[in-house]
Design a protein around this motif. Structure first.
Motif, PDB file in Angstrom:
ATOM      1  N   ILE A  35       7.550   7.849   4.469  1.00 63.70           N
ATOM      2  CA  ILE A  35       6.910   6.228   4.369  1.00 63.70           C
ATOM      3  C   ILE A  35       6.560   6.189   2.986  1.00 63.70           C
ATOM      4  CG2 ILE A  35       5.171   4.793   5.124  1.00 63.70           C
ATOM      5  CD1 ILE A  35       5.156   6.303   7.798  1.00 63.70           C
ATOM      6  N   THR A  36       7.201   5.590   2.277  1.00 57.39           N
ATOM      7  CA  THR A  36       6.899   5.360   0.761  1.00 57.39           C
ATOM      8  C   THR A  36       5.758   4.344   0.777  1.00 57.39           C
ATOM      9  OG1 THR A  36       8.506   3.926   0.412  1.00 57.39           O
ATOM     10  CG2 THR A  36       8.724   6.336  -0.250  1.00 57.39           C
ATOM     11  N   GLU A  38       8.254   0.733   4.392  1.00 58.64           N
ATOM     12  CA  GLU A  38       9.443   1.141   3.409  1.00 58.64           C
ATOM     13  C   GLU A  38       9.566   2.559   3.604  1.00 58.64           C
ATOM     14  OE1 GLU A  38       8.486   0.272  -0.680  1.00 58.64           O
ATOM     15  OE2 GLU A  38       7.620  -1.702  -0.152  1.00 58.64           O
ATOM     16  N   LEU A  39      10.732   2.882   4.180  1.00 61.73           N
ATOM     17  CA  LEU A  39      11.010   4.321   4.471  1.00 61.73           C
ATOM     18  C   LEU A  39      12.134   4.721   3.454  1.00 61.73           C
ATOM     19  CD1 LEU A  39      11.258   3.988   8.529  1.00 61.73           C
ATOM     20  CD2 LEU A  39       9.238   4.165   7.069  1.00 61.73           C
ATOM     21  N   ILE A  57       0.833  -1.145  -0.195  1.00 58.96           N
ATOM     22  CA  ILE A  57      -0.061   0.211  -0.244  1.00 58.96           C
ATOM     23  C   ILE A  57       0.946   1.064  -0.180  1.00 58.96           C
ATOM     24  CG2 ILE A  57      -1.839   1.108   1.273  1.00 58.96           C
ATOM     25  CD1 ILE A  57      -2.568  -1.164   2.642  1.00 58.96           C
ATOM     26  N   GLY A  58       0.721   2.084  -0.942  1.00 52.92           N
ATOM     27  CA  GLY A  58       1.568   3.249  -1.086  1.00 52.92           C
ATOM     28  C   GLY A  58       1.110   4.132  -0.034  1.00 52.92           C
ATOM     29  N   GLY A  59       2.168   4.913   0.569  1.00 48.58           N
ATOM     30  CA  GLY A  59       2.053   5.828   1.533  1.00 48.58           C
ATOM     31  C   GLY A  59       0.885   6.914   1.412  1.00 48.58           C
ATOM     32  N   VAL A 107      -2.728   6.754   4.561  1.00 43.75           N
ATOM     33  CA  VAL A 107      -2.075   5.937   5.472  1.00 43.75           C
ATOM     34  C   VAL A 107      -0.644   6.276   5.996  1.00 43.75           C
ATOM     35  CG1 VAL A 107      -1.315   3.327   5.680  1.00 43.75           C
ATOM     36  CG2 VAL A 107      -3.440   3.991   4.513  1.00 43.75           C
ATOM     37  N   GLY A 108       0.185   6.615   5.026  1.00 42.78           N
ATOM     38  CA  GLY A 108       1.527   6.856   5.378  1.00 42.78           C
ATOM     39  C   GLY A 108       1.493   8.360   6.498  1.00 42.78           C
ATOM     40  N   GLY A 109       0.473   9.131   6.052  1.00 38.66           N
ATOM     41  CA  GLY A 109       0.507  10.420   7.092  1.00 38.66           C
ATOM     42  C   GLY A 109       0.131  10.017   8.478  1.00 38.66           C
TER      43      GLY A 109
END
Length: 286
Positions: free
Chosen positions: A169-170, A139-140, A74-76, A114-116
């Motif tokens: 967070i990518t 994945e950072l 899942i992309g950030g 999600v990443g935020g």
């Protein structure tokens, strides 16, 4: 209130964004922005006063959602609403879709990412808890390289993470659950849409021999309840209230908080076991 003055950058590519965020004396005071559902209010209240904001919410590599083998990536910058709507087949009927549908309000879910949410690391946030229970890997990425970090090691405390300066967070890698797995997710909010006062997530995955019961909405990172998870995995039975209390009491002695935690843990485990008082963990979101 309104935000203090800042420069706004909307990079055209991920590399450009990472270069802008690269640590240096000149880059001091530069912040990345995802869906801005937490960062935006902080700006307006002047709790943060960056010199420049780098908007990464629109970058295509961060908006990808795909299956790689037995992992959902899942992309950030994928939004809560996209997960709620099941835009990928792997999301439909999943724990992720169930959790996404209960985050705040639809207007927030349309923008929030999600990443935020993970980078903000509010102890009461849904993704912090759910992705810890699912044993997700982050994945950072920064201008100097990429690394992976498990959710258990990511959140260090309230609003504090292992993100290094210049990193974003990518993507989030979530192990896919097969038909043998069972899960539950319950939270207590004073009213719909508010942050949880108490929350619990559980995942039992026989294929990977993984059993996790995790308590959220604490003073810091989510806390696993391993003895409780082992007991349920071994017996397939709902523990007595006294056994649940035994697992919870070391986390705090406030009787009101203990009562709320006992309630969400019990409901979550009932959901896992398919017992009355817990919504079926296999039912799809409307």
């Amino acid at each position: 209130m309104k935000a203090a003055k800042f420069d706004y950058l909307q990079p055209r590519a991920l590399d450009e964004a990472l270069r802008a965020l690269q640590p240096s004396a000149a880059a001091a005071g530069i912040k990345a922005m995802g869906g801005s559902q937490s960062f935006g209010p902080m700006l307006n209240l002047r709790l943060t006063r960056p010199r420049q904001v780098v908007d990464i919410s629109h970058l295509a590599p961060l908006r990808e959602l795909r299956v790689d083998g037995q992992t959902l990536r899942i992309g950030g910058a994928v939004t809560h609403a996209q997960i709620e709507d099941g835009v990928h087949e792997a999301l439909r009927g999943s724990m992720l879709q169930y959790v996404a549908g209960g985050i705040a309000y639809r207007a927030v879910r349309n923008r929030g990412t999600v990443g935020g949410s993970l980078a903000h690391a509010d102890p009461a946030a849904d993704w912090v808890l759910a992705l810890t229970a699912l044993a997700a890997t982050l994945e950072l990425q920064s201008a100097t390289g990429t690394r992976k970090l498990g959710m258990d090691d990511f959140m260090l405390g309230a609003y504090t993470t292992a993100l290094q300066e210049g990193e974003i967070i990518t993507a989030v890698q979530v192990p896919l659950l097969d038909g043998r797995a069972r899960w539950g997710y319950q939270k207590f909010c004073r009213k719909t849409g508010e942050f949880a006062e108490a929350s619990c997530a559980a995942v039992f995955d026989p294929t990977r021999q993984r059993a996790r019961v995790v308590l959220g909405a604490l003073d810091g990172a989510p806390r696993a309840l391993p003895e409780l998870a082992r007991q349920i995995a071994a017996t397939g039975q709902l523990p007595e209230s006294a056994q649940i209390d035994q697992a919870l009491i070391p986390l705090g002695s406030d009787p009101v908080r203990l009562s709320m935690q006992r309630a969400v843990v019990t409901r979550c485990l009932r959901q896992v076991l398919g017992l009355p008082g817990g919504a079926s963990s296999q039912e799809k979101q409307p």
